[in-house]
Structures are given as structure tokens and as C-alpha cells.
Design a protein around this motif. Structure first.
Motif, PDB file in Angstrom:
ATOM      1  N   GLY A 215       1.087  -1.262   0.008  1.00  0.00           N
ATOM      2  CA  GLY A 215      -0.176   0.063   0.035  1.00  0.00           C
ATOM      3  C   GLY A 215       0.873   1.258  -0.014  1.00  0.00           C
ATOM      4  N   TYR A 216       0.333   2.150   0.713  1.00  0.00           N
ATOM      5  CA  TYR A 216       1.000   3.505   0.599  1.00  0.00           C
ATOM      6  C   TYR A 216       2.365   3.344   1.482  1.00  0.00           C
ATOM      7  CZ  TYR A 216       1.983   8.313   1.849  1.00  0.00           C
ATOM      8  OH  TYR A 216       2.482   9.593   2.144  1.00  0.00           O
ATOM      9  N   THR A 217       3.752   3.628   0.717  1.00  0.00           N
ATOM     10  CA  THR A 217       4.861   3.438   1.094  1.00  0.00           C
ATOM     11  C   THR A 217       5.712   4.616   1.368  1.00  0.00           C
ATOM     12  OG1 THR A 217       5.757   2.845  -1.160  1.00  0.00           O
ATOM     13  CG2 THR A 217       4.923   1.053   0.408  1.00  0.00           C
ATOM     14  N   ARG A 218       5.330   5.825   1.211  1.00  0.00           N
ATOM     15  CA  ARG A 218       6.185   7.083   1.079  1.00  0.00           C
ATOM     16  C   ARG A 218       6.559   7.397   2.401  1.00  0.00           C
ATOM     17  NH1 ARG A 218       3.156  11.832  -2.288  1.00  0.00           N
ATOM     18  NH2 ARG A 218       5.187  12.708  -1.876  1.00  0.00           N
ATOM     19  N   ILE A 219       6.160   6.899   3.391  1.00  0.00           N
ATOM     20  CA  ILE A 219       6.750   7.038   4.647  1.00  0.00           C
ATOM     21  C   ILE A 219       7.757   6.298   4.985  1.00  0.00           C
ATOM     22  CG2 ILE A 219       4.383   7.603   5.644  1.00  0.00           C
ATOM     23  CD1 ILE A 219       4.504   5.047   6.832  1.00  0.00           C
ATOM     24  N   ILE A 220       8.509   5.417   4.134  1.00  0.00           N
ATOM     25  CA  ILE A 220       9.588   4.595   4.406  1.00  0.00           C
ATOM     26  C   ILE A 220      10.732   5.413   4.797  1.00  0.00           C
ATOM     27  CG2 ILE A 220      11.391   3.066   3.345  1.00  0.00           C
ATOM     28  CD1 ILE A 220       8.964   1.601   2.007  1.00  0.00           C
ATOM     29  N   LYS A 221      11.021   6.459   3.945  1.00  0.00           N
ATOM     30  CA  LYS A 221      12.052   7.474   4.264  1.00  0.00           C
ATOM     31  C   LYS A 221      11.994   7.958   5.645  1.00  0.00           C
ATOM     32  CE  LYS A 221      10.173  11.504   2.278  1.00  0.00           C
ATOM     33  NZ  LYS A 221      10.084  12.568   1.212  1.00  0.00           N
ATOM     34  N   LEU A 222      10.979   7.977   6.367  1.00  0.00           N
ATOM     35  CA  LEU A 222      10.878   8.418   7.950  1.00  0.00           C
ATOM     36  C   LEU A 222      11.003   7.560   8.635  1.00  0.00           C
ATOM     37  CD1 LEU A 222       7.858  10.846   7.394  1.00  0.00           C
ATOM     38  CD2 LEU A 222       9.997  11.443   7.549  1.00  0.00           C
ATOM     39  N   GLN A 223      11.441   6.080   8.348  1.00  0.00           N
ATOM     40  CA  GLN A 223      11.478   4.853   9.435  1.00  0.00           C
ATOM     41  C   GLN A 223      12.228   5.227  10.348  1.00  0.00           C
ATOM     42  OE1 GLN A 223      13.257   2.203   6.120  1.00  0.00           O
ATOM     43  NE2 GLN A 223      14.436   1.670   7.752  1.00  0.00           N
ATOM     44  N   LYS A 224      13.509   5.754  10.415  1.00  0.00           N
ATOM     45  CA  LYS A 224      14.426   5.929  11.561  1.00  0.00           C
ATOM     46  C   LYS A 224      13.767   6.938  12.508  1.00  0.00           C
ATOM     47  CE  LYS A 224      18.665   5.035   9.184  1.00  0.00           C
ATOM     48  NZ  LYS A 224      20.082   5.354   8.941  1.00  0.00           N
ATOM     49  N   GLU A 225      13.033   8.036  12.321  1.00  0.00           N
ATOM     50  CA  GLU A 225      12.392   8.910  12.987  1.00  0.00           C
ATOM     51  C   GLU A 225      11.312   8.269  13.868  1.00  0.00           C
ATOM     52  OE1 GLU A 225      10.250  13.068  13.190  1.00  0.00           O
ATOM     53  OE2 GLU A 225      11.344  12.671  11.095  1.00  0.00           O
ATOM     54  N   ILE A 226      10.478   7.588  12.786  1.00  0.00           N
ATOM     55  CA  ILE A 226       9.123   6.976  13.351  1.00  0.00           C
ATOM     56  C   ILE A 226       9.794   5.664  14.495  1.00  0.00           C
ATOM     57  CG2 ILE A 226       7.230   5.617  12.854  1.00  0.00           C
ATOM     58  CD1 ILE A 226       7.251   7.333  10.082  1.00  0.00           C
ATOM     59  N   LEU A 227      10.525   4.795  14.018  1.00  0.00           N
ATOM     60  CA  LEU A 227      10.777   3.740  14.631  1.00  0.00           C
ATOM     61  C   LEU A 227      11.426   4.060  16.114  1.00  0.00           C
ATOM     62  CD1 LEU A 227      11.551   1.047  12.175  1.00  0.00           C
ATOM     63  CD2 LEU A 227       9.526   1.334  13.116  1.00  0.00           C
ATOM     64  N   ALA A 228      12.152   5.117  15.996  1.00  0.00           N
ATOM     65  CA  ALA A 228      12.891   5.714  17.319  1.00  0.00           C
ATOM     66  C   ALA A 228      12.001   5.615  18.513  1.00  0.00           C
ATOM     67  CB  ALA A 228      13.667   6.813  17.058  1.00  0.00           C
ATOM     68  N   GLU A 229      10.290   5.848  18.181  1.00  0.00           N
ATOM     69  CA  GLU A 229       9.637   6.348  19.277  1.00  0.00           C
ATOM     70  C   GLU A 229       8.662   4.879  19.113  1.00  0.00           C
ATOM     71  OE1 GLU A 229       7.521   9.769  18.162  1.00  0.00           O
ATOM     72  OE2 GLU A 229       9.578  10.843  17.907  1.00  0.00           O
ATOM     73  N   SER A 230       8.850   3.878  18.519  1.00  0.00           N
ATOM     74  CA  SER A 230       8.001   2.743  18.719  1.00  0.00           C
ATOM     75  C   SER A 230       7.796   1.961  20.075  1.00  0.00           C
ATOM     76  CB  SER A 230       8.594   1.521  17.778  1.00  0.00           C
ATOM     77  OG  SER A 230       7.715   0.421  17.567  1.00  0.00           O
ATOM     78  N   PRO A 231       6.634   2.399  20.594  1.00  0.00           N
ATOM     79  CA  PRO A 231       6.116   1.696  21.710  1.00  0.00           C
ATOM     80  C   PRO A 231       5.602   0.275  21.880  1.00  0.00           C
ATOM     81  CG  PRO A 231       4.188   2.953  20.834  1.00  0.00           C
ATOM     82  CD  PRO A 231       5.391   2.972  19.682  1.00  0.00           C
ATOM     83  N   GLU A 232       5.261  -0.261  22.897  1.00  0.00           N
ATOM     84  CA  GLU A 232       4.922  -1.548  23.051  1.00  0.00           C
ATOM     85  C   GLU A 232       3.563  -1.633  22.592  1.00  0.00           C
ATOM     86  OE1 GLU A 232       6.282  -3.404  26.604  1.00  0.00           O
ATOM     87  OE2 GLU A 232       8.454  -3.450  26.014  1.00  0.00           O
ATOM     88  N   GLU A 233       2.890  -0.730  22.593  1.00  0.00           N
ATOM     89  CA  GLU A 233       1.432  -0.768  22.290  1.00  0.00           C
ATOM     90  C   GLU A 233       1.118   0.441  21.103  1.00  0.00           C
ATOM     91  OE1 GLU A 233      -0.839   0.574  25.644  1.00  0.00           O
ATOM     92  OE2 GLU A 233      -0.611  -1.297  26.821  1.00  0.00           O
ATOM     93  N   VAL A 234       0.142   0.296  20.434  1.00  0.00           N
ATOM     94  CA  VAL A 234      -0.116   1.048  19.308  1.00  0.00           C
ATOM     95  C   VAL A 234      -0.413   2.326  19.774  1.00  0.00           C
ATOM     96  CG1 VAL A 234      -1.800   1.683  17.344  1.00  0.00           C
ATOM     97  CG2 VAL A 234      -1.374  -0.677  18.013  1.00  0.00           C
TER      98      VAL A 234
END
Length: 358
Positions: A215-234
Motif C-alpha cells: 500500500g502507501y509506502t512514501r513514509i519509508i524514508k521516515l522510518q528511523k525517526e518513526i521507529l525510534a519512538e516505537s512503543p509496545e502498544e499501538v
């Protein structure tokens, strides 16, 4: 009389303005709170949708882990019973076919290190000098407590070139390990063909390597910034994202992370937000316009009842006040006349004449 009347009028207008402002602020507060509540509810709705996708992946990962755990139990029993290697290998082939059918198009390879020897579902055709002890799937499993499922990072299979991750488990403290390779073989991994239109989903391994995207994949370039805040719950990601998308992320128990992108229009009605923002704007505009009108009214009413030069009541307002006072009680009216005042204006000018009056 002039001071008392002015104070009374100004006090009355002040009370009116204060009441009006309080009503408008309360009204604006309720509009703002309704807007915030609406936004929070839509974000929560997105969390539920993202949670459903994350749980789907978590369930499949749990099923993979269960397959490894069951294989470990059976192999431990066979090793304890000193079952011949040929029979162990035959059972592993049967078990591998069974779980391959269960997981659809994902090819699963089952193999184990038993008493220092590689045993696979099919006869081992690799290098006899294969140093399994130096591999991460083996060393990580041995380092973990027996029975613990260890997930590897994503890697490319040397033969097929496909994306693969390995789950391994130590059977005991003697170095026996069972492992299963999961090959991500299709665009429909984990049956995500039912992902709603416009949605996007990305799955990352424990070291933030993209394992799967649909599906929508344009956010892949933000993965480091996003995953740095990845919590154990949604959790809802609030950073900058191109296009009108809401991002939700979650870290699975396996250490893998899931990012779900949901179109903003699927969660938050643009028309509803426009109406609420318009109502809030009109509320503020109404307060500003009314304040300007009231201030202008106060200034104009002051000029209508007072002489601009001396500040005394003008003729019309003076007569009105005199009649009002005479109706209530008697009184004395003092009239002062300036003789030959015209000479002051003629000789010294009207500006000096105004100063004399003041």
C-alpha cells in the motif's frame, strides 16, 4: 452630577461587556473542547484499525514461534530416546510439509543441530565443514535460556535471493538447537490483500530493516525517526508526514515493528473539521466585532452628552438631566454667564477663548 452619571454609565457598560465576554468565551471553550474531543476520538478509531493489523502480524508470528516450539519438544524427546538420525530426518520432513501447508505461500525450512550434527528436513547437501557455531541463529539461541524463541534480523537467502528471517530455539544446555526459516515469498505475505484501499503497512525487523511493505509506502524514508519512538502498544505518530495520513506504530513482542498508514479522510471528516473551525473562527470574530462596536459606542455616547471643550453636559443632555432630577426632588439651578466673552475670541483668538472656558 456629570461625574456620577458618567461613572454609572461606564459601570453599566463594563458589566454588559464582561457578561458578553464570559458568554462568548464559554461558547468558544465548548466549541474548542468539542473539536479536540472529535479529533481524539478519530485518532483512537485509527488506533483500533492499526491494532487489528498489528495483532494479525503478532498472531502469525506467534504461530511461527509455536511451530518452532513444538518442533523443539518433539526433537528433544527423540534425542532423549536415541532415535536414529534417519527417522528424525523423516519426521522433520513430514513436519516441515505440515507447517508449510499451514502458512500458505511462505516456504519454511526446518533444520536442527543435534549432538553436534546438522539435521535437516531434507538430507543435508551443504558443506560438511559448515561452521554453524559461528552463525547468529545458533549462537543467539544457545546464549538464550532453553525454550526461548530467538528472532533473527532479515537477510537475503544465498540460494533463492529471497528475504528470510530465522527463528531458533535452544533445546537444552547441551548445544542442541532447532531453527525454522521463513521466506517472505509474495506480495500477499500474511494475507494483507484485504488491506483497505489507500492504507499502507510496513513491517521492520528488530534492527529496523524493512521486511515487508504494502500500500502507501512514501513514509519509508521516515522510518528511523518513526521507529525510534516505537512503543509496545499501538501509538499515534504526530510528526510531519507528507500527504494527509495518520501513522500508527507498534513494537511486537518479537522485537519487530509495524507501521500502519491510514488516510486522514478515512478517520476525520474534512467537512466536520471545516465546520468546527469555522464556528470557532466566527466566535472569535464576533467577540472582536462586538468589542469594537461597544468601544465605539462608549466614545460616541460620551460626545453626544458632553461638550467637547469643557467636558460639561451639553444643552440637550443637561435639560434631560434637570427634568429627571426635578421629578425626583427639588433643587437649585445655578447659571453662570460670561459678559463680553466675544472680545476674548476677537482679540486673542478662539483657541484662547476655549482655554478661558475650560
Amino acid at each position: 452630577m456629570e461625574i456620577g452619571v458618567g461613572l454609572k454609565k461606564r459601570f453599566g457598560l463594563s458589566i454588559y461587556i464582561a457578561i458578553f465576554l464570559v458568554i462568548e468565551m464559554v461558547f468558544g471553550y465548548f466549541i474548542l473542547e468539542s473539536r479536540n474531543l472529535f479529533v481524539e476520538n478519530t485518532i483512537q478509531d485509527g488506533c483500533y484499525l492499526a491494532q487489528a493489523q498489528s495483532e494479525k502480524i503478532e498472531t502469525r508470528m506467534d504461530e511461527y514461534a509455536l511451530a518452532v516450539d513444538l518442533a523443539g519438544e518433539y526433537l528433544a524427546e527423540m534425542v532423549a530416546a536415541q532415535t536414529p538420525e534417519t527417522q528424525i530426518q523423516q519426521w522433520m520432513k513430514s513436519y516441515c510439509d505440515k507447517i508449510a501447508d499451514q502458512f500458505g505461500g511462505n516456504v519454511l525450512d526446518l533444520y536442527a543441530v543435534l549432538n553436534g550434527t546438522i539435521v535437516a528436513a531434507n538430507p543435508w547437501e551443504g558443506d560438511d565443514e559448515y561452521d554453524y557455531a559461528s552463525t547468529s541463529w545458533y549462537s543467539d539461541a544457545v546464549a538464550a535460556a532453553p525454550g526461548t524463541i530467538v528472532f533473527s534480523d532479515l537477510y537475503k537467502d544465498a540460494i533463492t535471493g529471497r528475504d528470510v528471517f530465522t527463528m531458533s530455539q535452544s533445546l537444552s544446555d547441551t548445544g542442541n538447537v532447532v531453527a525454522v526459516d521463513v521466506h517472505i515469498t509474495s506480495d500477499n505475505w500474511m494475507d494483507f490483500s484485504e488491506l483497505p484501499d489507500g492504507y499502507g503497512l510496513q513491517v521492520y525487523d528488530p534492527h529496523q530493516t524493512l521486511a515487508y511493505a504494502i500500500g502507501y509506502t512514501r513514509i519509508i524514508k521516515l522510518q528511523k525517526e518513526i521507529l525510534a519512538e516505537s512503543p509496545e502498544e499501538v501509538s499515534h505518530y504526530t510528526g510531519y508526514v507528507e500527504d494527509d495520513y495518520n501513522l500508527y506504530l507498534c513494537k511486537l513482542s518479537s522485537g519487530w515493528s509495524v507501521v500502519v498508514a491510514i488516510p486522514g479522510e478515512n478517520l476525520l471528516s474534512t467537512n466536520h473539521m471545516l465546520l468546527m473551525n469555522l464556528g470557532l473562527g466566527l466566535n472569535v470574530l464576533n467577540m472582536v466585532i462586538t468589542m469594537v462596536f461597544l468601544i465605539s459606542h462608549v466614545r460616541n455616547s460620551k460626545h453626544l452628552r458632553q461638550d467637547a471643550v469643557t467636558g460639561l453636559l451639553n444643552r440637550s443632555y443637561l435639560i434631560k438631566q434637570v427634568r429627571k432630577r426635578l421629578k425626583k426632588s427639588g433643587g437649585t439651578l445655578l447659571i453662570v454667564d460670561l459678559d463680553n466673552f466675544k472680545n476674548v475670541n476677537d482679540n486673542y483668538g478662539h483657541d484662547h477663548g476655549d482655554l478661558v472656558l475650560v
